[in-house]
Scaffold this motif. Structure first.
Motif, PDB file in Angstrom:
ATOM      1  N   SER A  39       0.828  -1.208   0.000  1.00  0.00           N
ATOM      2  CA  SER A  39       0.000   0.000   0.000  1.00  0.00           C
ATOM      3  C   SER A  39       0.863   1.260   0.000  1.00  0.00           C
ATOM      4  O   SER A  39       1.700   1.450   0.885  1.00  0.00           O
ATOM      5  CB  SER A  39      -0.879  -0.002   1.252  1.00  0.00           C
ATOM      6  N   VAL A  41       0.172   4.251   0.754  1.00  0.00           N
ATOM      7  CA  VAL A  41      -0.033   5.129   1.916  1.00  0.00           C
ATOM      8  C   VAL A  41       0.769   4.653   3.118  1.00  0.00           C
ATOM      9  O   VAL A  41       0.954   5.391   4.080  1.00  0.00           O
ATOM     10  CB  VAL A  41      -1.527   5.290   2.278  1.00  0.00           C
ATOM     11  N   LYS A  47       1.132  12.296  -1.784  1.00  0.00           N
ATOM     12  CA  LYS A  47       0.898  11.815  -3.151  1.00  0.00           C
ATOM     13  C   LYS A  47       2.074  12.190  -4.042  1.00  0.00           C
ATOM     14  O   LYS A  47       2.488  11.408  -4.889  1.00  0.00           O
ATOM     15  CB  LYS A  47      -0.403  12.431  -3.687  1.00  0.00           C
ATOM     16  N   GLU A  48       2.632  13.379  -3.824  1.00  0.00           N
ATOM     17  CA  GLU A  48       3.738  13.837  -4.668  1.00  0.00           C
ATOM     18  C   GLU A  48       4.935  12.893  -4.549  1.00  0.00           C
ATOM     19  O   GLU A  48       5.572  12.545  -5.550  1.00  0.00           O
ATOM     20  CB  GLU A  48       4.137  15.258  -4.297  1.00  0.00           C
ATOM     21  N   LEU A  51       4.154   9.894  -6.520  1.00  0.00           N
ATOM     22  CA  LEU A  51       4.224  10.149  -7.968  1.00  0.00           C
ATOM     23  C   LEU A  51       5.675  10.254  -8.435  1.00  0.00           C
ATOM     24  O   LEU A  51       6.020   9.801  -9.528  1.00  0.00           O
ATOM     25  CB  LEU A  51       3.460  11.425  -8.324  1.00  0.00           C
ATOM     26  N   ARG A  52       6.531  10.861  -7.608  1.00  0.00           N
ATOM     27  CA  ARG A  52       7.951  10.964  -7.975  1.00  0.00           C
ATOM     28  C   ARG A  52       8.578   9.579  -8.110  1.00  0.00           C
ATOM     29  O   ARG A  52       9.342   9.307  -9.037  1.00  0.00           O
ATOM     30  CB  ARG A  52       8.722  11.779  -6.929  1.00  0.00           C
ATOM     31  N   MET A  54       6.960   6.862  -8.741  1.00  0.00           N
ATOM     32  CA  MET A  54       6.369   6.244  -9.936  1.00  0.00           C
ATOM     33  C   MET A  54       7.079   6.746 -11.189  1.00  0.00           C
ATOM     34  O   MET A  54       7.369   5.977 -12.113  1.00  0.00           O
ATOM     35  CB  MET A  54       4.861   6.570  -9.982  1.00  0.00           C
ATOM     36  N   LEU A  55       7.380   8.047 -11.208  1.00  0.00           N
ATOM     37  CA  LEU A  55       8.071   8.630 -12.364  1.00  0.00           C
ATOM     38  C   LEU A  55       9.453   7.986 -12.545  1.00  0.00           C
ATOM     39  O   LEU A  55       9.829   7.611 -13.667  1.00  0.00           O
ATOM     40  CB  LEU A  55       8.196  10.146 -12.170  1.00  0.00           C
ATOM     41  N   LEU A  58       8.977   4.502 -13.915  1.00  0.00           N
ATOM     42  CA  LEU A  58       8.624   4.490 -15.343  1.00  0.00           C
ATOM     43  C   LEU A  58       9.824   4.891 -16.207  1.00  0.00           C
ATOM     44  O   LEU A  58      10.035   4.343 -17.293  1.00  0.00           O
ATOM     45  CB  LEU A  58       7.442   5.430 -15.616  1.00  0.00           C
ATOM     46  N   PRO A  70       0.561  -1.507 -18.024  1.00  0.00           N
ATOM     47  CA  PRO A  70       0.173  -0.968 -16.730  1.00  0.00           C
ATOM     48  C   PRO A  70      -1.282  -1.256 -16.394  1.00  0.00           C
ATOM     49  O   PRO A  70      -2.134  -1.326 -17.283  1.00  0.00           O
ATOM     50  CB  PRO A  70       0.401   0.538 -16.890  1.00  0.00           C
ATOM     51  N   PHE A  73      -4.134   2.416 -11.701  1.00  0.00           N
ATOM     52  CA  PHE A  73      -3.664   2.369 -10.324  1.00  0.00           C
ATOM     53  C   PHE A  73      -4.829   2.482  -9.340  1.00  0.00           C
ATOM     54  O   PHE A  73      -5.766   3.239  -9.552  1.00  0.00           O
ATOM     55  CB  PHE A  73      -2.608   3.427 -10.011  1.00  0.00           C
ATOM     56  N   SER A 223       5.694  14.314 -23.994  1.00  0.00           N
ATOM     57  CA  SER A 223       6.253  13.554 -22.873  1.00  0.00           C
ATOM     58  C   SER A 223       6.294  12.094 -23.286  1.00  0.00           C
ATOM     59  O   SER A 223       5.527  11.649 -24.126  1.00  0.00           O
ATOM     60  CB  SER A 223       5.433  13.751 -21.610  1.00  0.00           C
ATOM     61  N   TRP A 226       6.328   6.401 -22.522  1.00  0.00           N
ATOM     62  CA  TRP A 226       5.652   5.752 -21.407  1.00  0.00           C
ATOM     63  C   TRP A 226       5.218   4.354 -21.828  1.00  0.00           C
ATOM     64  O   TRP A 226       5.111   4.089 -23.029  1.00  0.00           O
ATOM     65  CB  TRP A 226       4.389   6.533 -21.024  1.00  0.00           C
ATOM     66  N   LEU A 247      -6.999   6.208  -3.388  1.00  0.00           N
ATOM     67  CA  LEU A 247      -6.054   6.309  -2.273  1.00  0.00           C
ATOM     68  C   LEU A 247      -6.264   7.597  -1.498  1.00  0.00           C
ATOM     69  O   LEU A 247      -6.401   8.666  -2.081  1.00  0.00           O
ATOM     70  CB  LEU A 247      -4.625   6.249  -2.797  1.00  0.00           C
ATOM     71  N   SER A 248      -6.246   7.483  -0.206  1.00  0.00           N
ATOM     72  CA  SER A 248      -6.413   8.667   0.629  1.00  0.00           C
ATOM     73  C   SER A 248      -5.069   9.015   1.249  1.00  0.00           C
ATOM     74  O   SER A 248      -4.526   8.260   2.042  1.00  0.00           O
ATOM     75  CB  SER A 248      -7.421   8.369   1.733  1.00  0.00           C
TER      76      SER A 248
END
Lengths: 258, 66
Positions: A39, A41, A47-48, A51-52, A54-55, A58, A70, A73, A223, A226, A247-248
């Protein structure tokens, strides 16, 4: 209860990059595999941050021969056994999708017209819509509606211009273009489309770079590459072992697996 | 240069966020939940089935009471 968040289906997973420090799980069935992570969280504060990671994940995929399809999510299962069941249930779809998307990557193109002076000229007038019933206002009202019509025509002209420019770009990328998704109802001065590119080589990169440099009348950005997020040819049915979550990020590490 | 790199990264994160909602998607009904919080599960077929089952149960209950 364990919560395993599905990242995607994979092939050639020998060099699969890690997902930051988050534990990941790979289950395989023949040529196909499915990857999940704990998880987010539990492992990321914001979240940032997620995401970083995840970036980076990828971007790392670009350097290795791993093929990833993919998964949207937020989809999760409760056990590795569920991952095996998922792989077996969708074996045929996966074989077909991996075959179709072999050596393919997704790029996103964004094309936008700059805000022109004549466009901004419309707004103060239109935003001050005349009210009341006097004769003076009748004339002001007619003027107002003429401007509204002119602005609409202007916006339609802009949308056509952008669409034509985008189609021109697609024509230049045609030797590598396997698919693209274009919004038929497009009516704005900005245009984003995902394209599926097969066999992106140096020539492709040069052509794309050249197109990006040409952005005089338009602002053009891209971009990628991907994984083929927009071009997966199948979807999952509702299965009793699959849950789709939002996701919270207010929930933190202390929530843990319960 | 740092600012440009930062802006580029922020816009890339926005792209990633949008992409994450794509991929192999689940088809059909609406399933909502929030991580680590109890599920709110909205399945229209299940709702219909539940209503039907509830009505059948109610009918059968009425039958039993007669």
């Amino acid at each position: 209860m364990r919560r395993l968040y599905l990242l995607g289906f994979v092939r050639n997973w020998a060099e699969l990059p890690t997902f930051g420090d988050t534990p990941s799980y790979l289950i395989t069935n023949g040529l196909n595999g499915v990857v999940a992570i704990d998880s987010p969280v539990k492992h990321f504060s914001t979240k940032e941050e997620f995401l970083r990671t995840m970036l980076v994940f990828l971007e790392s995929l670009r350097c290795v021969p791993v093929a990833l399809l993919p998964i949207q999510f937020g989809m999760r299962v409760n056990s590795e056994r569920d991952m095996t069941v998922l792989l077996r249930r969708y074996e045929q779809e996966l074989d077909h999708a991996f075959e179709r998307l072999s050596n393919c990557q997704e790029f996103n193109l964004h094309l936008e017209l700059p805000t022109l002076k004549c466009q901004t000229d419309f707004d103060p007038i239109i935003n001050n819509r005349p009210t009341g019933n006097s004769d003076n206002n009748l004339s002001a009202g007619q003027q107002y509606w003429t401007l509204v019509r002119k602005r609409q025509e202007y916006q339609e002209w802009q949308a056509t211009l952008v669409k034509e420019a985008m189609l021109g770009i697609l024509a230049r990328l045609a030797p590598w273009l396997k698919d693209y998704q274009i919004d038929r109802e497009h009516d704005q001065a900005a245009f984003s489309i995902p394209i599926l590119v097969q066999g992106a080589d140096e020539n492709f990169n040069d052509t794309l770079e050249h197109i990006l440099m040409e952005g005089k009348r338009f602002s053009i950005q891209s971009s990628g590459p991907w994984p083929p997020y927009h071009f997966i040819p199948f979807s999952l049915n509702q299965e009793n072992y699959l849950v789709h979550e939002t996701l919270s990020w207010s929930e933190r590490r202390d929530c843990g697996d319960r | 240069v740092g600012e440009i790199a930062n802006k580029k990264q922020v816009s890339l994160l926005e792209v990633v966020e949008k992409l994450l909602d794509k991929g192999v998607v689940i088809s059909g009904d609406l399933i909502l939940s929030i991580a680590d919080i109890d599920l709110v599960y909205l399945d229209l077929r299940l709702v219909v089935t539940s209503v039907q089952t509830a009505m059948e149960s109610s009918d059968s209950l009425k039958g039993d009471l007669r």
